[in-house]
Design an enzyme around this catalytic site. Structure first.
Site, mmCIF file in Angstrom:
data_model
loop_
_atom_site.group_PDB
_atom_site.id
_atom_site.type_symbol
_atom_site.label_atom_id
_atom_site.label_comp_id
_atom_site.label_asym_id
_atom_site.label_seq_id
_atom_site.Cartn_x
_atom_site.Cartn_y
_atom_site.Cartn_z
ATOM 1 C CE LYS A 194 -6.487 -6.951 0.275
ATOM 2 N NZ LYS A 194 -5.058 -7.253 0.112
ATOM 3 C CD GLU B 21 -2.781 -1.215 0.174
ATOM 4 O OE1 GLU B 21 -3.573 -0.286 -0.003
ATOM 5 O OE2 GLU B 21 -2.731 -2.191 -0.593
HETATM 6 N N1 HSE Z 1 -1.116 -4.199 -0.428
HETATM 7 C C1 HSE Z 1 -2.026 -5.236 -0.828
HETATM 8 C C2 HSE Z 1 -1.366 -6.583 -0.603
HETATM 9 C C3 HSE Z 1 -2.382 -5.037 -2.271
HETATM 10 O O1 HSE Z 1 -0.147 -6.624 -0.423
HETATM 11 O O2 HSE Z 1 -2.055 -7.597 -0.571
HETATM 12 C C4 HSE Z 1 -3.481 -5.928 -2.774
HETATM 13 O O3 HSE Z 1 -4.697 -5.670 -2.127
#
Ligand code: HSE
Length: 405
Positions: A200, A185
């Site tokens: 998530k 991110e």
């Molecule tokens: N930063 C997130 C990950 C990107 O590493 O899974 C995908 O959602």
């Protein structure tokens, strides 16, 4: 020709343009018309990019253009992404997104808004990168009651853990590599502290149980505290330490949590390495199914965004498939202290201490290690029960981990 706009031309936004251009003939065949990226909204200019002439800096140009029927939001962050999504839906434009922060925080409201305006809000790319998981939960598993969803939901941390364990690599170096590869991110703290996975798992919980929990309120631990002692547990029994998101229903309430788990080798999730995600769905008729693939990265994630674009543009009934989510109150949230699983401990002590721990934890699974230590895995019990049982031994755990069986 169907006109669409892209909001945010970073890793996933530019990847989406690439997938649309690269697979143009395929999209045209599947949709029955050609898709054209009319606008790209970004603060920056991209003079070298073949689509650089489509860049605009004012969302109103897109909102006020009746030709634009769909907006792909890949800006990241809550604001202004949420505000632009609301405005686009109100303007009668469907929205697809990879933005898990917006879906996890505002998904219930945005789905409702899309329904009100007769358009679609789809977010396949928000969980699992390129892995199909949102649509399967909604459609392919519709005849099943979902019992639990557990798995590796963050590619960056899985990449870091894999490199640290396999190659003994340094945390900061591997994080830099994950950033360079476009996995992390904008603020990688969201990855390593577990918040990205928390967002998530709340989306997966909402799809499974119809209740959207607050991702900022669920129990969330990241990987920054993982040491060689945690890895020693995995080595003692065989398996791996993984950052796991888990959701299930407990006593009519919804539980979601994110924390490092010891995953025994018998669980296929223990073998999900590098940037890959592995999501286990427990369904009452199907049994267990594992969804596995690239959990982050430009083209895998963009391919899921474009799948949503194709779904909306080729299937005018998409909006009818959108779920209805209730925003959770405190009364809907189960406590992680009541979550029942086996629990693994690394303890300093002799054989006599190990016998004491085995009796208290109602188990025979114990391995004596070099250096006067032992590793023990309890029978399934809640955190509250396990804490009391372990305290009764008078021993002190060096580290402990829940076990994902
Ligand atoms: N930063 C997130 C990950 C990107 O590493 O899974 C995908 O959602």
């Amino acid at each position: 020709m169907i006109q669409i706009a892209i909001l945010g031309f970073g890793v996933v936004g530019s990847g989406t343009a690439e997938v649309i251009e690269e697979n143009k003939a395929l999209l045209t065949a599947r949709i029955g018309d050609e898709v054209n990226i009319k606008y790209i909204l970004d603060l920056r200019e991209f003079p070298e990019h073949p689509l650089g002439d489509r860049v605009v800096h004012d969302i109103n140009i897109i909102l006020n253009d009746p030709e634009v029927v769909l907006v792909a939001e890949m800006m990241g962050g809550s604001h202004p992404a949420y505000d632009f999504t609301v405005a686009a839906l109100k303007a009668g434009k469907s929205v697809v997104t990879s933005n898990k922060e917006v879906v996890a925080n505002f998904g219930a409201e945005l789905l409702e808004l899309a329904r009100e305006h007769g358009v679609s809000y789809l977010f396949e790319a928000s969980v699992g990168g390129g892995i199909p998981i949102i649509r399967p939960l909604q459609t392919d598993l519709a005849s099943n009651k979902i019992l639990a969803v557990s798995g590796i939901l963050n590619g960056t941390t899985n990449f870091i853990l894999t490199k640290m364990i396999r190659e003994g690599a340094d945390f900061a170096d591997v994080l830099k590599e994950a950033q360079r590869l476009g996995y992390a991110e904008a603020n990688p703290a969201a990855d390593v502290e577990g918040l990205d996975a928390a967002r998530k798992i709340t989306i997966l919980a909402a799809l499974s149980f119809g209740v959207l929990l607050d991702p900022n309120k669920i129990t969330t631990k990241g990987i920054t505290g993982i040491t060689a002692d945690h890895i020693a547990i995995a080595k003692a029994f065989g398996g791996a330490v993984k950052l796991i998101g888990h959701t299930e229903q407990l006593g009519g309430k919804t539980l979601a949590l994110v924390m490092p788990f010891f995953v025994p080798a018998a669980n296929p999730v223990s073998h999900v390495d590098d940037v890959f995600n592995g999501i286990l769905v427990d369904a009452n008729m199907l049994g267990r199914a594992l969804f596995y693939g690239a959990g982050a990265g430009k083209l895998p994630t963009a391919s899921a965004v474009v799948a949503d674009i194709i779904d909306i543009l080729s299937n005018k009934t998409s909006e009818r498939k959108m779920p209805v989510w209730k925003v959770a109150t405190e009364a809907d949230m189960a406590s992680s202290a009541d979550y029942v699983c086996r629990r693994a401990y690394l303890v300093e002590g002799c054989v006599r201490c190990a016998e004491k721990a085995k009796a208290a934890l109602k188990t025979e699974e114990c391995v004596m290690l070099e250096g006067g230590r032992f590793a023990v895995v309890s029978a399934p019990m809640s955190e509250t029960e396990a804490t009391a049982a372990f305290a009764s031994t008078g021993l002190e755990a060096i580290v402990s981990l829940p076990v994902l069986d």
